[in-house]
Design a protein around this motif. Structure first.
Motif, PDB file in Angstrom:
ATOM      1  N   ARG A 212       0.845  -1.207   0.000  1.00 31.19           N
ATOM      2  CA  ARG A 212       0.000   0.000   0.000  1.00 31.19           C
ATOM      3  C   ARG A 212       0.877   1.252   0.000  1.00 31.19           C
ATOM      4  NH1 ARG A 212      -4.390   2.973  -0.925  1.00 31.19           N
ATOM      5  NH2 ARG A 212      -5.083   4.208   0.827  1.00 31.19           N
ATOM      6  N   ALA A 213       1.889   1.263   0.866  1.00 28.74           N
ATOM      7  CA  ALA A 213       2.791   2.418   0.935  1.00 28.74           C
ATOM      8  C   ALA A 213       3.557   2.586  -0.377  1.00 28.74           C
ATOM      9  CB  ALA A 213       3.763   2.253   2.102  1.00 28.74           C
ATOM     10  N   ALA A 214       3.999   1.472  -0.975  1.00 29.80           N
ATOM     11  CA  ALA A 214       4.723   1.548  -2.244  1.00 29.80           C
ATOM     12  C   ALA A 214       3.822   2.078  -3.354  1.00 29.80           C
ATOM     13  CB  ALA A 214       5.266   0.167  -2.616  1.00 29.80           C
ATOM     14  N   ALA A 215       2.577   1.640  -3.379  1.00 27.69           N
ATOM     15  CA  ALA A 215       1.639   2.101  -4.406  1.00 27.69           C
ATOM     16  C   ALA A 215       1.362   3.598  -4.261  1.00 27.69           C
ATOM     17  CB  ALA A 215       0.333   1.310  -4.325  1.00 27.69           C
ATOM     18  N   LEU A 216       1.207   4.059  -3.036  1.00 29.24           N
ATOM     19  CA  LEU A 216       0.966   5.485  -2.815  1.00 29.24           C
ATOM     20  C   LEU A 216       2.198   6.309  -3.188  1.00 29.24           C
ATOM     21  CD1 LEU A 216      -1.001   5.344   0.544  1.00 29.24           C
ATOM     22  CD2 LEU A 216      -1.908   5.813  -1.735  1.00 29.24           C
ATOM     23  N   ASN A 217       3.384   5.802  -2.880  1.00 27.36           N
ATOM     24  CA  ASN A 217       4.615   6.502  -3.261  1.00 27.36           C
ATOM     25  C   ASN A 217       4.761   6.565  -4.775  1.00 27.36           C
ATOM     26  OD1 ASN A 217       5.419   7.018  -0.640  1.00 27.36           O
ATOM     27  ND2 ASN A 217       6.603   5.130  -0.485  1.00 27.36           N
TER      28      ASN A 217
END
Length: 64
Positions: free
Chosen positions: A36-41
């Motif tokens: 999730r964090a990677a996708a948002l970044n």
């Protein structure tokens, strides 16, 4: 009587007020959180001008 402590989650982690975990187990939830964090970044970088040409990533910095 013990007072219950209110837990405040980061806004980017909570989607439409849903605070439940998606998967059973800590490993699966940890994996989901990292994705999730990677996708948002990645979404943020694309909005800043990240492009891919010839198998190479480029970030076009705005000048102003």
């Amino acid at each position: 009587m013990l007072a219950r402590r209110q837990v405040t989650l980061p806004r980017w982690l909570v989607h439409r007020g849903n605070r439940r975990l998606r998967y059973r187990g800590t490993i699966a939830n940890n994996t989901w959180l990292h994705h999730r964090a990677a996708a948002l970044n990645l979404r943020r970088l694309i909005n800043l001008g990240l492009t891919r040409t010839h198998h190479t990533w480029h970030l076009d910095m705005a000048t102003g």
